[in-house]
Design a protein around this motif. Sequence first.
Motif, PDB file in Angstrom:
ATOM      1  N   LEU A  17       2.102  -5.832  11.833  1.00  0.00           N
ATOM      2  CA  LEU A  17       0.969  -5.535  10.965  1.00  0.00           C
ATOM      3  C   LEU A  17      -0.160  -4.852  11.736  1.00  0.00           C
ATOM      4  CD1 LEU A  17       0.875  -8.827   8.893  1.00  0.00           C
ATOM      5  CD2 LEU A  17       1.092  -6.531   7.928  1.00  0.00           C
ATOM      6  N   ARG A  18      -0.427  -5.336  12.928  1.00  0.00           N
ATOM      7  CA  ARG A  18      -1.502  -4.768  13.743  1.00  0.00           C
ATOM      8  C   ARG A  18      -1.206  -3.308  14.083  1.00  0.00           C
ATOM      9  NH1 ARG A  18      -4.040  -4.393  18.802  1.00  0.00           N
ATOM     10  NH2 ARG A  18      -6.111  -5.367  18.830  1.00  0.00           N
ATOM     11  N   ARG A  19       0.038  -3.039  14.453  1.00  0.00           N
ATOM     12  CA  ARG A  19       0.439  -1.661  14.759  1.00  0.00           C
ATOM     13  C   ARG A  19       0.215  -0.749  13.562  1.00  0.00           C
ATOM     14  NH1 ARG A  19       6.606  -0.837  14.447  1.00  0.00           N
ATOM     15  NH2 ARG A  19       5.955  -0.981  12.263  1.00  0.00           N
ATOM     16  N   ASP A  20       0.635  -1.184  12.389  1.00  0.00           N
ATOM     17  CA  ASP A  20       0.554  -0.334  11.205  1.00  0.00           C
ATOM     18  C   ASP A  20      -0.880  -0.173  10.700  1.00  0.00           C
ATOM     19  OD1 ASP A  20       3.238   0.093  11.351  1.00  0.00           O
ATOM     20  OD2 ASP A  20       3.774  -1.235   9.689  1.00  0.00           O
ATOM     21  N   THR A  24      -2.973   3.466  10.876  1.00  0.00           N
ATOM     22  CA  THR A  24      -3.264   3.778   9.460  1.00  0.00           C
ATOM     23  C   THR A  24      -2.017   4.022   8.633  1.00  0.00           C
ATOM     24  OG1 THR A  24      -3.652   6.162   9.814  1.00  0.00           O
ATOM     25  CG2 THR A  24      -5.553   4.690   9.988  1.00  0.00           C
ATOM     26  N   ARG A  25      -0.880   3.497   9.064  1.00  0.00           N
ATOM     27  CA  ARG A  25       0.270   3.469   8.160  1.00  0.00           C
ATOM     28  C   ARG A  25      -0.038   2.515   7.008  1.00  0.00           C
ATOM     29  NH1 ARG A  25       2.428   4.348  13.276  1.00  0.00           N
ATOM     30  NH2 ARG A  25       3.746   6.215  13.368  1.00  0.00           N
ATOM     31  N   LEU A  26      -0.864   1.522   7.311  1.00  0.00           N
ATOM     32  CA  LEU A  26      -1.519   0.725   6.276  1.00  0.00           C
ATOM     33  C   LEU A  26      -2.963   1.204   6.261  1.00  0.00           C
ATOM     34  CD1 LEU A  26      -0.018  -2.796   7.087  1.00  0.00           C
ATOM     35  CD2 LEU A  26       0.378  -1.470   5.005  1.00  0.00           C
ATOM     36  N   MET A  27      -3.336   1.899   5.218  1.00  0.00           N
ATOM     37  CA  MET A  27      -4.605   2.612   5.190  1.00  0.00           C
ATOM     38  C   MET A  27      -5.796   1.681   4.965  1.00  0.00           C
ATOM     39  SD  MET A  27      -4.416   5.929   5.631  1.00  0.00           S
ATOM     40  CE  MET A  27      -5.611   6.814   4.626  1.00  0.00           C
ATOM     41  N   PRO A  28      -6.978   2.071   5.456  1.00  0.00           N
ATOM     42  CA  PRO A  28      -8.191   1.298   5.186  1.00  0.00           C
ATOM     43  C   PRO A  28      -8.379   1.055   3.699  1.00  0.00           C
ATOM     44  CG  PRO A  28      -8.627   3.009   6.812  1.00  0.00           C
ATOM     45  CD  PRO A  28      -7.234   3.250   6.301  1.00  0.00           C
ATOM     46  N   GLY A  29      -8.663  -0.189   3.355  1.00  0.00           N
ATOM     47  CA  GLY A  29      -8.876  -0.560   1.960  1.00  0.00           C
ATOM     48  C   GLY A  29      -7.628  -0.893   1.181  1.00  0.00           C
ATOM     49  N   GLY A  68      -6.722 -12.327  -2.217  1.00  0.00           N
ATOM     50  CA  GLY A  68      -5.841 -12.095  -1.086  1.00  0.00           C
ATOM     51  C   GLY A  68      -6.478 -11.242  -0.006  1.00  0.00           C
ATOM     52  N   PHE A  69      -5.647 -10.480   0.684  1.00  0.00           N
ATOM     53  CA  PHE A  69      -6.090  -9.720   1.850  1.00  0.00           C
ATOM     54  C   PHE A  69      -6.044  -8.214   1.577  1.00  0.00           C
ATOM     55  CE2 PHE A  69      -4.366 -13.697   3.519  1.00  0.00           C
ATOM     56  CZ  PHE A  69      -5.333 -14.073   4.451  1.00  0.00           C
ATOM     57  N   THR A  70      -6.934  -7.486   2.261  1.00  0.00           N
ATOM     58  CA  THR A  70      -6.886  -6.032   2.285  1.00  0.00           C
ATOM     59  C   THR A  70      -7.096  -5.561   3.724  1.00  0.00           C
ATOM     60  OG1 THR A  70      -9.263  -5.723   1.948  1.00  0.00           O
ATOM     61  CG2 THR A  70      -7.891  -5.866  -0.028  1.00  0.00           C
ATOM     62  N   VAL A  71      -6.635  -4.350   4.014  1.00  0.00           N
ATOM     63  CA  VAL A  71      -6.945  -3.751   5.310  1.00  0.00           C
ATOM     64  C   VAL A  71      -8.444  -3.492   5.355  1.00  0.00           C
ATOM     65  CG1 VAL A  71      -6.531  -1.795   6.831  1.00  0.00           C
ATOM     66  CG2 VAL A  71      -4.673  -2.670   5.399  1.00  0.00           C
ATOM     67  N   ALA A  72      -9.076  -3.802   6.480  1.00  0.00           N
ATOM     68  CA  ALA A  72     -10.509  -3.574   6.612  1.00  0.00           C
ATOM     69  C   ALA A  72     -10.841  -2.104   6.349  1.00  0.00           C
ATOM     70  CB  ALA A  72     -10.981  -3.982   8.000  1.00  0.00           C
ATOM     71  N   SER A  73     -11.933  -1.868   5.655  1.00  0.00           N
ATOM     72  CA  SER A  73     -12.326  -0.507   5.310  1.00  0.00           C
ATOM     73  C   SER A  73     -12.946   0.198   6.515  1.00  0.00           C
ATOM     74  CB  SER A  73     -13.329  -0.528   4.156  1.00  0.00           C
ATOM     75  OG  SER A  73     -14.505  -1.217   4.548  1.00  0.00           O
ATOM     76  N   VAL A  74     -13.116   1.499   6.398  1.00  0.00           N
ATOM     77  CA  VAL A  74     -13.863   2.269   7.391  1.00  0.00           C
ATOM     78  C   VAL A  74     -15.082   2.857   6.697  1.00  0.00           C
ATOM     79  CG1 VAL A  74     -11.800   2.816   8.729  1.00  0.00           C
ATOM     80  CG2 VAL A  74     -12.563   4.411   6.968  1.00  0.00           C
ATOM     81  N   THR A 254       0.094   4.889   1.751  1.00  0.00           N
ATOM     82  CA  THR A 254       0.346   3.499   2.057  1.00  0.00           C
ATOM     83  C   THR A 254       1.815   3.196   1.943  1.00  0.00           C
ATOM     84  OG1 THR A 254      -1.801   2.929   1.100  1.00  0.00           O
ATOM     85  CG2 THR A 254      -0.263   1.119   1.457  1.00  0.00           C
ATOM     86  N   PRO A 255       2.422   2.539   2.962  1.00  0.00           N
ATOM     87  CA  PRO A 255       3.843   2.201   2.856  1.00  0.00           C
ATOM     88  C   PRO A 255       4.077   1.149   1.795  1.00  0.00           C
ATOM     89  CG  PRO A 255       2.869   1.239   4.832  1.00  0.00           C
ATOM     90  CD  PRO A 255       1.833   2.129   4.235  1.00  0.00           C
TER      91      PRO A 255
END
Length: 259
Positions: A17-20, A24-29, A68-74, A254-255
Motif C-alpha cells: 500500500l505504501r509503495r502504491d 500515486t498508483r493510488l491517487m491522492p483522495g 473508512g479510509f482514503t489516500v491523503a490528499s495533496v 486509480t487501480p
Amino acid sequence: MQDDEHSTKTEAAYRLLRRDILTTRLMPGAPLKLSALRTAYGVGWTPLREALSRLEAERLVTAISNRGFTVASVSRHELEDLARARMVVELPLLLESIEKGGSDWEEAVVTAHYRLSRCKTAVEDPSDASVDDWDEKHEAFHSALLSAATSNWLLRFRSTISDQLRRHHRFLGLAPTLRAAAGQKQGYEEAMAALGEAQSIGPHTALMEAALDRDLEKAKALMIDHIGYTLHVYVHTEDYSGSRHAARAGSLRTPSAAE
C-alpha cells in the motif's frame, strides 16, 4: 508461529500500500475500500486494517468517521509546508555534508549525478517505468549530497519529508496529462514546460558543482532555488485546474483496489 505469520502479512500489506501511495498508483483522495484492497493485494481484513492504521500515522492515509479510509490528499498549502520543512532540515545537512565529505563522498555524488543524467524526464517519457527510474535516481542524487552529514535525527526527518514530497511530485507530473486526457487542454504546454524545467539536469549539475567546489553559500542558494521548483510547477498546474481537481483526481487514475 501464528503471530509471526500475522506480522508478516501486515508488513506485506503495509509495504504494498505504501509503495502504491507514494508512486500515486493510488491517487491522492482515492477511497480505500477494504473489500477491493483485499482482492487486489491478496491479504485479509485484519492485516489491511493494521497496515492502513500505520499509514494513517504517517499521514499517507486519512481515516474518515463512518466512511473508512482514503489516500491523503495533496494541496498547495501542504506543499508549501513541506518545502519550508525541507529547507529547515535539508540545508543544514547539505552544508555539513559539504564541509565533512571526503573523496568517497565526492565519488558518490558524481556517480549519482551521472546516473540521474541518463534518465528521461516525465515530459520526455511519461511511462510508469521511466518515472519510477527518474524518481529513484533523483532521490539517490540528493541522498548522496547529504551522505556525509552525521545527524541521524535530521536524516530521519528528511526521509519522512522526502516521502511526502514524492507523492506531490508524482501528482504534479500526472496532473497536466490527466487534465488533457479529460479534454481540459488549457495550460497544458505551460505546465509541462514548468515540469521539464524542474526535472532538467542543469540545476542538479550546478548544485553538484557548487558542492564539490565547497562553495557553501552558492550551494545553499541553489538548493533553495531547487526546492522552489516544485512550487513553480504547482502554480502552473493549479492555475488551470484549481484545488478541486486535486480532490477528485483519484477518479481518473486509480487501480482496481480503490474502485
